[in-house]
Scaffold this motif. Structure first.
Motif, PDB file in Angstrom:
ATOM      1  N   PHE A  98     -53.131  45.320   1.148  1.00  0.00           N
ATOM      2  CA  PHE A  98     -52.742  45.927   2.465  1.00  0.00           C
ATOM      3  C   PHE A  98     -52.510  45.028   3.411  1.00  0.00           C
ATOM      4  O   PHE A  98     -52.894  43.874   3.332  1.00  0.00           O
ATOM      5  N   ARG A  99     -51.655  45.277   4.321  1.00  0.00           N
ATOM      6  CA  ARG A  99     -51.550  44.296   5.618  1.00  0.00           C
ATOM      7  C   ARG A  99     -52.120  44.921   6.965  1.00  0.00           C
ATOM      8  O   ARG A  99     -51.607  46.177   7.260  1.00  0.00           O
ATOM      9  N   ILE A 100     -52.840  44.344   7.669  1.00  0.00           N
ATOM     10  CA  ILE A 100     -53.405  44.969   8.667  1.00  0.00           C
ATOM     11  C   ILE A 100     -52.199  44.992   9.770  1.00  0.00           C
ATOM     12  O   ILE A 100     -51.715  43.939  10.303  1.00  0.00           O
ATOM     13  N   MET A 115     -68.819  57.278  -0.688  1.00  0.00           N
ATOM     14  CA  MET A 115     -69.500  58.036  -1.930  1.00  0.00           C
ATOM     15  C   MET A 115     -69.197  59.475  -1.959  1.00  0.00           C
ATOM     16  O   MET A 115     -68.950  60.215  -3.068  1.00  0.00           O
ATOM     17  N   LYS A 116     -69.404  60.140  -0.727  1.00  0.00           N
ATOM     18  CA  LYS A 116     -69.320  61.484  -0.439  1.00  0.00           C
ATOM     19  C   LYS A 116     -67.865  61.903  -0.517  1.00  0.00           C
ATOM     20  O   LYS A 116     -67.646  63.079  -1.330  1.00  0.00           O
ATOM     21  N   SER A 117     -66.834  61.224  -0.040  1.00  0.00           N
ATOM     22  CA  SER A 117     -65.445  61.520   0.056  1.00  0.00           C
ATOM     23  C   SER A 117     -64.621  61.032  -1.020  1.00  0.00           C
ATOM     24  O   SER A 117     -63.455  61.276  -1.222  1.00  0.00           O
ATOM     25  N   GLN A 118     -65.454  60.025  -1.766  1.00  0.00           N
ATOM     26  CA  GLN A 118     -64.701  59.335  -3.121  1.00  0.00           C
ATOM     27  C   GLN A 118     -63.502  58.597  -2.395  1.00  0.00           C
ATOM     28  O   GLN A 118     -62.251  58.761  -2.968  1.00  0.00           O
ATOM     29  N   THR A 119     -63.817  58.041  -1.156  1.00  0.00           N
ATOM     30  CA  THR A 119     -62.797  56.985  -0.625  1.00  0.00           C
ATOM     31  C   THR A 119     -63.203  55.522  -0.567  1.00  0.00           C
ATOM     32  O   THR A 119     -64.292  55.134  -1.025  1.00  0.00           O
ATOM     33  N   GLY A 120     -62.521  54.858  -0.060  1.00  0.00           N
ATOM     34  CA  GLY A 120     -63.065  53.146  -0.074  1.00  0.00           C
ATOM     35  C   GLY A 120     -62.882  52.617   1.290  1.00  0.00           C
ATOM     36  O   GLY A 120     -62.691  53.207   2.171  1.00  0.00           O
ATOM     37  N   PHE A 121     -62.701  51.308   1.103  1.00  0.00           N
ATOM     38  CA  PHE A 121     -62.558  50.444   2.337  1.00  0.00           C
ATOM     39  C   PHE A 121     -61.866  49.223   2.166  1.00  0.00           C
ATOM     40  O   PHE A 121     -61.621  48.879   0.881  1.00  0.00           O
ATOM     41  N   GLY A 122     -61.515  48.645   3.231  1.00  0.00           N
ATOM     42  CA  GLY A 122     -60.810  47.175   3.057  1.00  0.00           C
ATOM     43  C   GLY A 122     -61.657  46.257   3.041  1.00  0.00           C
ATOM     44  O   GLY A 122     -62.595  46.041   4.104  1.00  0.00           O
ATOM     45  N   VAL A 123     -61.541  45.461   2.106  1.00  0.00           N
ATOM     46  CA  VAL A 123     -62.135  44.118   2.178  1.00  0.00           C
ATOM     47  C   VAL A 123     -61.169  42.961   2.731  1.00  0.00           C
ATOM     48  O   VAL A 123     -60.268  42.734   2.306  1.00  0.00           O
ATOM     49  N   VAL A 124     -61.463  42.304   3.766  1.00  0.00           N
ATOM     50  CA  VAL A 124     -60.852  41.204   4.344  1.00  0.00           C
ATOM     51  C   VAL A 124     -61.558  39.953   4.826  1.00  0.00           C
ATOM     52  O   VAL A 124     -62.785  40.023   5.145  1.00  0.00           O
ATOM     53  N   LEU A 125     -60.727  38.805   4.478  1.00  0.00           N
ATOM     54  CA  LEU A 125     -61.557  37.703   4.943  1.00  0.00           C
ATOM     55  C   LEU A 125     -61.679  37.529   6.532  1.00  0.00           C
ATOM     56  O   LEU A 125     -60.567  37.658   7.138  1.00  0.00           O
ATOM     57  N   ILE A 126     -62.561  36.885   6.731  1.00  0.00           N
ATOM     58  CA  ILE A 126     -62.955  36.390   8.234  1.00  0.00           C
ATOM     59  C   ILE A 126     -62.126  35.128   8.569  1.00  0.00           C
ATOM     60  O   ILE A 126     -62.349  34.253   7.688  1.00  0.00           O
ATOM     61  N   GLU A 143     -54.624  38.832   7.959  1.00  0.00           N
ATOM     62  CA  GLU A 143     -53.962  40.188   7.863  1.00  0.00           C
ATOM     63  C   GLU A 143     -53.995  40.775   6.527  1.00  0.00           C
ATOM     64  O   GLU A 143     -53.660  41.955   6.624  1.00  0.00           O
ATOM     65  N   VAL A 144     -54.186  40.068   5.371  1.00  0.00           N
ATOM     66  CA  VAL A 144     -53.753  40.739   4.010  1.00  0.00           C
ATOM     67  C   VAL A 144     -55.221  40.892   3.380  1.00  0.00           C
ATOM     68  O   VAL A 144     -56.254  39.936   3.560  1.00  0.00           O
ATOM     69  N   GLY A 145     -55.544  42.052   3.090  1.00  0.00           N
ATOM     70  CA  GLY A 145     -56.725  42.526   2.247  1.00  0.00           C
ATOM     71  C   GLY A 145     -56.575  43.155   1.173  1.00  0.00           C
ATOM     72  O   GLY A 145     -55.444  43.458   0.718  1.00  0.00           O
ATOM     73  N   THR A 146     -57.822  43.706   0.610  1.00  0.00           N
ATOM     74  CA  THR A 146     -57.558  44.484  -0.537  1.00  0.00           C
ATOM     75  C   THR A 146     -58.512  45.814  -0.463  1.00  0.00           C
ATOM     76  O   THR A 146     -59.770  45.716   0.184  1.00  0.00           O
ATOM     77  N   TYR A 147     -58.006  46.815  -0.887  1.00  0.00           N
ATOM     78  CA  TYR A 147     -58.790  48.014  -0.788  1.00  0.00           C
ATOM     79  C   TYR A 147     -59.762  48.269  -1.861  1.00  0.00           C
ATOM     80  O   TYR A 147     -59.401  48.152  -3.032  1.00  0.00           O
ATOM     81  N   ALA A 148     -60.979  48.672  -1.633  1.00  0.00           N
ATOM     82  CA  ALA A 148     -62.212  48.454  -2.439  1.00  0.00           C
ATOM     83  C   ALA A 148     -62.680  49.760  -2.667  1.00  0.00           C
ATOM     84  O   ALA A 148     -62.597  50.390  -1.718  1.00  0.00           O
ATOM     85  N   GLY A 201     -57.115  42.486  -6.862  1.00  0.00           N
ATOM     86  CA  GLY A 201     -56.917  43.542  -7.428  1.00  0.00           C
ATOM     87  C   GLY A 201     -57.461  43.431  -8.794  1.00  0.00           C
ATOM     88  O   GLY A 201     -57.256  42.684  -9.485  1.00  0.00           O
ATOM     89  N   GLY A 202     -58.103  44.290  -9.460  1.00  0.00           N
ATOM     90  CA  GLY A 202     -58.858  44.613 -10.595  1.00  0.00           C
ATOM     91  C   GLY A 202     -60.140  43.670 -10.744  1.00  0.00           C
ATOM     92  O   GLY A 202     -60.909  43.672 -11.679  1.00  0.00           O
ATOM     93  N   GLY A 203     -60.549  43.253  -9.619  1.00  0.00           N
ATOM     94  CA  GLY A 203     -61.824  42.229  -9.386  1.00  0.00           C
ATOM     95  C   GLY A 203     -62.954  43.219  -9.241  1.00  0.00           C
ATOM     96  O   GLY A 203     -62.999  44.397  -9.092  1.00  0.00           O
ATOM     97  N   ARG A 204     -64.291  42.400  -9.109  1.00  0.00           N
ATOM     98  CA  ARG A 204     -65.568  42.910  -8.821  1.00  0.00           C
ATOM     99  C   ARG A 204     -66.189  42.288  -8.128  1.00  0.00           C
ATOM    100  O   ARG A 204     -66.099  41.049  -7.925  1.00  0.00           O
ATOM    101  N   LEU A 205     -66.705  43.027  -7.169  1.00  0.00           N
ATOM    102  CA  LEU A 205     -67.247  42.259  -5.729  1.00  0.00           C
ATOM    103  C   LEU A 205     -68.603  42.694  -5.670  1.00  0.00           C
ATOM    104  O   LEU A 205     -68.865  44.357  -5.158  1.00  0.00           O
ATOM    105  N   PRO A 206     -69.950  42.238  -5.989  1.00  0.00           N
ATOM    106  CA  PRO A 206     -71.362  42.913  -5.529  1.00  0.00           C
ATOM    107  C   PRO A 206     -71.670  42.743  -4.185  1.00  0.00           C
ATOM    108  O   PRO A 206     -71.163  41.561  -3.879  1.00  0.00           O
ATOM    109  N   LEU A 207     -71.995  43.764  -3.478  1.00  0.00           N
ATOM    110  CA  LEU A 207     -72.386  43.586  -2.176  1.00  0.00           C
ATOM    111  C   LEU A 207     -74.185  43.932  -1.942  1.00  0.00           C
ATOM    112  O   LEU A 207     -74.492  45.014  -2.552  1.00  0.00           O
TER     113      LEU A 207
END
Length: 203
Positions: A100-102, A43-54, A72-77, A22-28
């Motif tokens: 969040f928790r999956i 970008m169109k709907s101004q929503t995000g997605f979940g970043v989760v570790l494999i 199971e635990v990730g971060t909404y981006a 949370g509060g971090g930055r991730l370039p992709l």
């Protein structure tokens, strides 16, 4: 794709080999059609997605492959910047938000990973405390590095939540160790473990 609030939500996932706080930055760098479509929709709907570790598997699996096993635990981006890179690929910068928790996950028809998730309670801000002032000093040194300055991180050196997340993000730790820090429920718990990890790194 719904924005997070109370209750179960269905969100798209971006499985990766690293952890977002949370509060971090991730370039992709985006090149797969499913993720290009995802970025466009977000970008169109101004929503995000979940970043989760494999946990097991690969980031870019081919159609017909089993989807990767995820923690199971990730971060909404949310996407905060984008540009075309010199190699011709789309570059985006994501900002970390809520944890969040999956509950369950699956691969959609376009091979995009989807999940039903519960958003976790927000960690409360609070003072760092004198016992962790050494960690604040360490963070100040890390943030002065030119590569980290380019990330334009926002750091509140008086807030234990901010200090703990930025240290967890920036220290040279393996992904599963970072994941364990992400999953901790309080900033103090995270700071205690980070102090132990730094002592081990210094030998």
């Amino acid at each position: 794709m719904a924005e997070p609030d109370d209750g179960i939500r269905e969100i798209p996932l971006f499985p990766l080999g690293n952890v977002l706080f949370g509060g971090g930055r991730l370039p992709l760098q985006i090149f797969e059609p499913r993720y290009l479509d995802l970025v466009g929709r977000c970008m169109k709907s101004q929503t995000g997605f979940g970043v989760v570790l494999i946990r097991r598997g690969r980031e870019a699996h081919q159609p017909g492959d089993a989807p990767p096993a995820l923690f199971e635990v990730g971060t909404y981006a949310r996407i905060v910047d984008f540009n075309q890179l010199a190699n011709g690929l789309l570059g985006i910068v994501c900002a970390g938000g809520e944890k969040f928790r999956i509950r369950r996950s699956w691969a959609a028809e376009d091979h995009l990973m989807m999940a039903e998730v519960d958003f976790l309670p927000e960690e409360r801000p609070g003072p760092v405390g004198e016992e962790f002032e050494g960690l604040v000093d360490t963070l100040r040194v890390l943030v002065k590095h030119p590569m980290i300055q380019q990330m334009q991180l926002e750091v509140d050196y008086d807030d234990a939540r901010s200090v703990s997340c930025r240290l967890a993000e920036l220290l040279p730790l393996d992904a599963e160790t970072k994941q364990s820090l992400l999953q901790m429920q309080t900033p103090r718990e995270r700071l205690v473990e980070i102090r132990r990890l730094i002592a081990r790194l210094r030998g």
